[in-house]
Design an enzyme around this catalytic site. Structure first.
Site, PDB file in Angstrom:
ATOM      1  N   LYS A  15      17.171  -3.094   1.509  1.00 41.75           N
ATOM      2  CA  LYS A  15      16.661  -3.759   2.722  1.00 41.75           C
ATOM      3  C   LYS A  15      16.841  -5.264   2.684  1.00 41.75           C
ATOM      4  O   LYS A  15      17.044  -5.900   3.716  1.00 41.75           O
ATOM      5  CB  LYS A  15      15.199  -3.411   2.969  1.00 41.75           C
ATOM      6  CG  LYS A  15      14.242  -3.760   1.844  1.00 41.75           C
ATOM      7  CD  LYS A  15      13.812  -2.550   1.085  1.00 41.75           C
ATOM      8  CE  LYS A  15      13.144  -2.902  -0.207  1.00 41.75           C
ATOM      9  NZ  LYS A  15      12.741  -1.769  -0.999  1.00 41.75           N
ATOM     10  N   LYS A  28      12.070  -4.993   6.347  1.00 47.85           N
ATOM     11  CA  LYS A  28      12.179  -3.742   7.112  1.00 47.85           C
ATOM     12  C   LYS A  28      11.925  -4.005   8.593  1.00 47.85           C
ATOM     13  O   LYS A  28      12.534  -3.367   9.458  1.00 47.85           O
ATOM     14  CB  LYS A  28      11.199  -2.710   6.541  1.00 47.85           C
ATOM     15  CG  LYS A  28      11.576  -2.298   5.106  1.00 47.85           C
ATOM     16  CD  LYS A  28      10.444  -1.600   4.389  1.00 47.85           C
ATOM     17  CE  LYS A  28      10.820  -1.214   2.970  1.00 47.85           C
ATOM     18  NZ  LYS A  28       9.680  -0.792   2.152  1.00 47.85           N
TER      19      LYS A  28
HETATM   20  N1  HSE Z   1       8.434  -1.521  -2.819  1.00 48.60           N
HETATM   21  C1  HSE Z   1       8.683  -0.692  -1.683  1.00 48.60           C
HETATM   22  C2  HSE Z   1       7.407   0.002  -1.249  1.00 48.60           C
HETATM   23  C3  HSE Z   1       9.762   0.293  -2.026  1.00 48.60           C
HETATM   24  O1  HSE Z   1       6.432  -0.019  -2.006  1.00 48.60           O
HETATM   25  O2  HSE Z   1       7.343   0.548  -0.157  1.00 48.60           O
HETATM   26  C4  HSE Z   1      10.425   0.936  -0.851  1.00 48.60           C
HETATM   27  O3  HSE Z   1      11.111   0.029  -0.059  1.00 48.60           O
END
Ligand code: HSE
Length: 374
Positions: free
Chosen positions: A93, A193
């Protein structure tokens, strides 16, 4: 179809496991021809290589799966793959958010596919759902819980009455949070995101210049206080579009305890979109982890294998205007809570930054209005 994996960490191993299972006709037809590993690393499998050019030179390798994470060398490798007319699938991402326009335009020019289902919401078919919904509706609003680690921390704090630091340690012990958890707890991962989702939903290039705050300063006293007023809290992304304007925020948000969002457990995600004729669509599932994320990658690879051509991504200009997301906020400073009504998020975050100079533990949260969460 022959593919190459760039990287063999958690997600790379998930892809490898799913494809090795050969559980379906589709997965049985995909062969991992190469795995790129870092120079000096032990070659545990004969298909492991250190030289990326060797992969690019293989005419039979049609698709590059990038699962290295980070910006460089992922960005350079993706660009080289597209320029060599290879399809690219990525779970990364950070690099998609930073180079969205460049990747989309290069893929379109080279007439290859650039797919990134695994970059948002892990195993949730979020990108697919956005694309489907966009065929019929102008998407007016997207929102959701896009970070499993932050959700896990809050859920543990609520269920076990823990302080933030203890819940964070539990998230680290469970393998969710990194040793440096900043990207997850400060909202950066959710912001990446959000950028990808808003860009796709609203046909724009959404950049990182929107209000972002995280849960680093959340205390169990905050949770008790919010609960007394009928609210729980989650780290949420909100974005909306009206004609030629759009807005986006990532913030801890108070939500009524009887909403779906307030009841998302453990490290799960809940992604939502609203379209005029579709109404509300909410999708719940695993937003991280080797197999759910690997599943999203393999689903992109299968779409390429089936020669499913996605609708072209359109890039238009819309003005960023946070007044579209004017709302109510609660701010804790020196153990006192103050509420603000119908304020611009940009203004509220400026005030918060100033207050942090006086009280470094101050905490800011949005108070959701019905329309945002319907
Ligand atoms: N570190 C991210 C989370 C991983 O905890 O959602 C997935 O993108």
């Amino acid at each position: 179809m022959k593919i190459a994996l760039l990287g063999f960490g958690t997600v790379g191993k998930g892809v490898y496991e799913i494809l090795n299972r050969k559980d379906t006709n589709d997965t049985a037809q995909i062969e991992i021809a190469h795995i790129l590993i870092r120079k000096g690393k032990e070659k545990k499998l004969p298909i492991m290589v250190e030289d990326y050019d060797q992969i690019l030179r293989d005419p039979q390798c049609e698709c590059i799966v990038e699962v290295m994470g980070g910006i460089e060398p992922a960005h350079t490798y993706i660009m080289k793959a597209l320029q060599a007319k290879k399809h690219v699938v990525t779970a990364n991402k950070a690099v998609v958010a930073a180079h969205y326009q460049e990747f989309i335009e290069t893929a379109q020019k080279q007439q290859v596919q650039f797919r990134f289902e695994a970059s948002c919401g892990g195993g949730i078919p979020w990108i697919h759902s956005l694309l489907q919904a966009k065929r019929i509706d102008l998407i007016q609003r997207i929102s959701g819980i896009f970070n499993g680690t932050a959700n896990y921390i809050i859920d543990q704090m609520v269920k076990k009455d823990l302080e933030f630091a203890v819940a964070l340690k539990e998230a680290q012990d469970a393998g969710y949070a990194e040793a440096d958890p900043s990207a997850d707890i400060d909202g950066i991962d959710t912001a990446n995101k959000a950028m990808i989702s808003a860009s796709l939903a609203f046909d724009i290039v959404c950049t990182r210049d929107f209000p972002i705050s995280g849960i680093r300063h959340l205390t169990k006293q905050d949770l008790h206080h919010f609960l007394q007023h009928g609210y729980s809290i989650r780290l949420l992304m909100h974005a909306c579009m009206q004609k030629d304007r759009y807005a986006c925020v990532v913030e801890p948000t108070l939500i009524k305890t009887d909403t779906l969002e307030a009841n998302i457990p453990d490290n799960y995600n809940l992604t939502s979109l609203y379209g005029e004729t579709l109404g509300d669509l909410k999708i719940y599932g695993q937003g991280a982890g080797a197999l759910p994320t690997g599943n999203a990658i393999v689903s992109d690879v299968i779409a390429i294998q089936h020669k499913e051509v996605p609708d072209p991504v359109v890039l238009t200009h819309k003005t960023f205007d946070t007044s579209l997301l004017k709302g109510d906020y609660i701010l804790r400073k020196d153990k006192q809570y103050q509420t603000y009504h119908a304020v611009d998020p940009l203004w509220m975050h400026e005030i918060y930054r100033e207050i942090l100079q006086e009280d470094p533990a101050a905490f800011l949260a949005r108070i959701s209005t019905k329309g945002e969460m319907q």
